[in-house]
Design a protein around this motif. Structure first.
Motif, PDB file in Angstrom:
ATOM      1  N   VAL A 414      30.916 -96.452  -9.766  1.00 11.92           N
ATOM      2  CA  VAL A 414      30.021 -96.900  -8.689  1.00 11.92           C
ATOM      3  C   VAL A 414      28.937 -95.858  -8.420  1.00 11.92           C
ATOM      4  CG1 VAL A 414      29.904 -97.421  -6.217  1.00 11.92           C
ATOM      5  CG2 VAL A 414      31.715 -98.415  -7.618  1.00 11.92           C
ATOM      6  N   TRP A 417      26.281 -95.806 -10.994  1.00 12.14           N
ATOM      7  CA  TRP A 417      25.298 -96.893 -10.836  1.00 12.14           C
ATOM      8  C   TRP A 417      24.254 -96.565  -9.776  1.00 12.14           C
ATOM      9  CZ3 TRP A 417      29.602-101.131 -10.261  1.00 12.14           C
ATOM     10  CH2 TRP A 417      30.103-101.451 -11.526  1.00 12.14           C
ATOM     11  N   HIS A 521      32.672-104.008 -13.669  1.00 11.95           N
ATOM     12  CA  HIS A 521      31.365-104.203 -14.309  1.00 11.95           C
ATOM     13  C   HIS A 521      30.920-105.666 -14.268  1.00 11.95           C
ATOM     14  CE1 HIS A 521      31.970-100.165 -16.074  1.00 11.95           C
ATOM     15  NE2 HIS A 521      30.667-100.172 -16.248  1.00 11.95           N
ATOM     16  N   LEU A 525      29.270-105.221 -10.014  1.00 14.62           N
ATOM     17  CA  LEU A 525      27.905-104.765 -10.313  1.00 14.62           C
ATOM     18  C   LEU A 525      26.850-105.838 -10.043  1.00 14.62           C
ATOM     19  CD1 LEU A 525      25.982-102.588 -11.304  1.00 14.62           C
ATOM     20  CD2 LEU A 525      26.412-103.372 -13.647  1.00 14.62           C
ATOM     21  N   HIS A 529      23.786-105.237  -7.461  1.00 13.21           N
ATOM     22  CA  HIS A 529      22.410-105.380  -7.924  1.00 13.21           C
ATOM     23  C   HIS A 529      21.658-106.396  -7.067  1.00 13.21           C
ATOM     24  CE1 HIS A 529      22.711-103.709 -12.317  1.00 13.21           C
ATOM     25  NE2 HIS A 529      22.645-102.771 -11.392  1.00 13.21           N
TER      26      HIS A 529
END
Length: 621
Positions: A414, A417, A521, A525, A529
């Motif tokens: 995390v 990212w 993932h 994610l 996003h």
């Protein structure tokens, strides 16, 4: 000026009345209470029957509070006893902004005057974020309606058994029924009564991802300062330059500034150096006619100069008396605004501030100290299980203990990212401990990621705790994939410290490390996003050539950990990281991609091409 009446809504919480609205009496008597004792100040806008179901109760109350209904008072009746299906207080408590214990004591005291059974009720009262008040299990109004007196004491029994009679007016029903969606195990039912197979429908990965994106809350927009912490943020509005770049006519070379007439060739003769212009702030003297000024790259042209000549294109003819100063000439100028014009849009809404530095440098060049971006969600990571111990616990493990590798692993991903990760620790396999940890987490983070506790065991408590205790809605509980089939996604209605309604996301991932990382993932994610404005959300998809045979699973599509490299022929090649068992942490070592393998018999052969999801940078061989 008209005196607007106060508006009230009544929710009847009863499985019996929900199945047969004609059995309900409370709507009729509460209507009489408002008309008789309301002083002509109240209007009863809505009467709705709901089953004893936490998510449905919460959704209806939230709609009445927050979706423009503008109710001044919400009353529920039923579901405040101790029967298995009495869940009204549990449904309402997570929504409360300000408790009103005085009202609760008043209701119990007044009801106690009617019947001792009143002490077996669990009323809740609260004030909302504005002038509205929620009254859950309000007894006083029911007493005024002659419900609960000795001649009609069956009402107090209904709080425990839900076998009371209802009759009178038909009222509207909730728009969804229990049969339309699955339900988690009842924690009170015991292991012998738990499901033998999952009640949740099996979704494809694509369906699950679309559901995640649909349920992810709307993006929040904030203003933030321009600096290194901006990396990874996405602009929420266009950025416009307020000034031209360069702001003055500047030399692009080291050499000499001179005047060159527009209607004739540049002069070729000997010039005297009248001044020097360096790339530094300050006033620059005007260039006298027939003179030149020595100039450095980036320095402003003196007033009167129209060109700059490279030092390499000149010849030194004489020196000053001290032998240091040159006395000679020729072109090269950056005009005002030749790079960026004043008022020009330099970055568009939706552009990401990347770590390559280009966007940040552009913002700095036009003097932008603050920009508007989409706020990044904060992610909390929690491990669950009585067997889990801290990964750095000293000494040898006892039989049955497992080091917690999921929490540090998921937090690292995390953070990699670009999102803040909060350590939520380890929750034990007890409903109370898990509930407490989740409730505390919802005040700290926007997204909760848990690992473990989502399968079919009697101690797998995530689903029932989320759905039955803290009032969440489980949107999916099984996904057709390997690894990661029991992956669960839920949303929980929540009111922040300011009393504003929000939604918390809970991703409950499998406990096996490889499965946890893969599903992180694939599902978490894209949500992160979407919240932060990254488009398209999720991992980038490429086509790779297999460098070895790969066995397929005939039951489920597989996300196979692999290492992808770029070769001199311009193609991407993939090799497996080895054994793909979901508990094998080693299958993640060096992996930078997930091969998207179809569910088929047999295997894919070396040289065949498949799609892959890139988790990190591609290596070169």
């Amino acid at each position: 000026m008209t005196d607007a009446k106060l508006k009230a809504a009544v929710l009847i919480i009863s499985d019996t009345a929900y199945r047969d609205p004609s059995t309900d009496k409370s709507a009729h008597v509460l209507t009489d209470v408002f008309s008789t004792n309301g002083g002509d100040q109240w209007t009863l806008e809505l009467k709705i029957i709901l089953p004893d179901d936490i998510p449905l109760i919460q959704k209806q109350v939230m709609r009445l509070c927050d979706d423009g209904e503008n109710m001044n008072l919400i009353i529920t009746t039923g579901g405040t006893g101790f029967a298995t299906r009495d869940q009204t207080p549990e449904a309402i408590t997570p929504l409360i902004h300000r408790h009103a214990p005085g009202l609760v004591h008043g209701m119990l005291a007044a009801s106690r005057e009617i019947t001792p059974f009143a002490l077996m009720s669990r009323p809740v009262a609260a004030a909302g974020g504005d002038s509205r008040t929620l009254h859950i299990g309000v007894k006083k109004l029911e007493e005024d309606a002659d419900i609960g007196t000795s001649k009609n004491s069956i009402h107090h029994n209904h709080d425990h058994s839900h076998t009371h009679e209802h009759g009178g007016h038909a009222v509207s029903r909730a728009r969804t029924t229990r049969d339309e969606r699955p339900e988690s195990n009842d924690l009170r039912a015991g292991p012998s009564r738990r499901y033998r197979s999952s009640p949740y429908p099996m979704l494809s990965v694509e369906e699950a991802v679309q559901l995640v994106l649909a349920k992810t809350p709307q993006r929040k927009i904030i203003k933030t300062t321009v600096g290194g912490t901006l990396t990874g943020s996405v602009l929420a509005e266009d950025v416009q330059s307020k000034e031209a770049v360069p702001a003055y006519r500047a030399s692009t070379i080291d050499g000499y500034a001179m005047f060159v007439p527009e209607d004739g060739p540049s002069p070729k003769r000997i010039f005297h150096v009248a001044s020097v212009s360096h790339a530094s702030p300050g006033e620059i003297p005007a260039l006298p006619p027939g003179k030149i000024a020595r100039i450095t790259t980036g320095a402003p042209l003196p007033p009167g100069a129209t060109a700059a000549v490279m030092v390499e294109d000149t010849v030194l003819r004489s020196l000053s008396d001290n032998g240091l100063e040159e006395k000679t000439p020729n072109e090269n100028v950056r005009e005002i605004g030749s790079d960026i014009k004043a008022g020009e849009i330099v970055l568009r809404k939706g552009e990401e501030i990347t770590a390559t530095g280009g966007e940040l440098g552009l913002l700095a060049s036009v003097g932008k100290a603050e920009v508007t971006v989409y706020q990044k969600p904060v992610v909390g990571v929690l491990s669950t299980g009585d067997e889990i111990v801290p990964y750095d616990q000293p000494g040898y493990l006892r039989s049955g203990e497992v080091r917690d590798c999921n929490r540090p692993t998921l937090m690292t991903v995390v953070q990699g990212w670009g999102f803040e990760a909060v350590d939520l620790g380890i929750a034990k396999d007890t409903p109370g401990d898990l509930e407490q940890v989740l409730r505390e987490a919802m005040r700290k983070v926007d997204v909760i990621v848990t690992s473990g506790g989502v399968s079919m065991g009697e101690l797998d408590l995530l689903k029932p705790t989320v759905e039955r205790v803290i009032g969440g809605t489980i949107h999916f509980g099984r996904v057709a994939m390997k690894p990661g089939k029991p992956t669960t996604f839920a949303t929980v209605p929540f009111k922040n410290n300011a009393g504003n309604p929000e939604t918390r996301l809970i991703f409950s991932l499998p406990g096996n490390p490889a499965a946890a990382v893969v599903t992180l993932h694939l599902f978490v994610l894209p949500s992160l996003h979407y919240s932060s404005g990254v488009n398209p959300p999720g991992l980038p998809r490429v086509v790779v050539t297999l460098d070895q045979n790969v066995l397929l699973d005939p039951q489920r599509p597989e996300y196979h950990r692999a290492i992808v490299t770029a070769r001199a022929d311009g193609l991407l090649y993939a090799v497996s990281t080895g054994g793909q068992r979901s508990s094998r942490v080693g299958s993640l070592r060096s992996a930078n991609a997930l091969l998207c393998l179809p569910s088929l018999e047999g295997s894919l052969k070396k040289g065949q091409r498949v799609e892959a999801l890139l988790m990190s940078r591609v290596l070169s061989s």
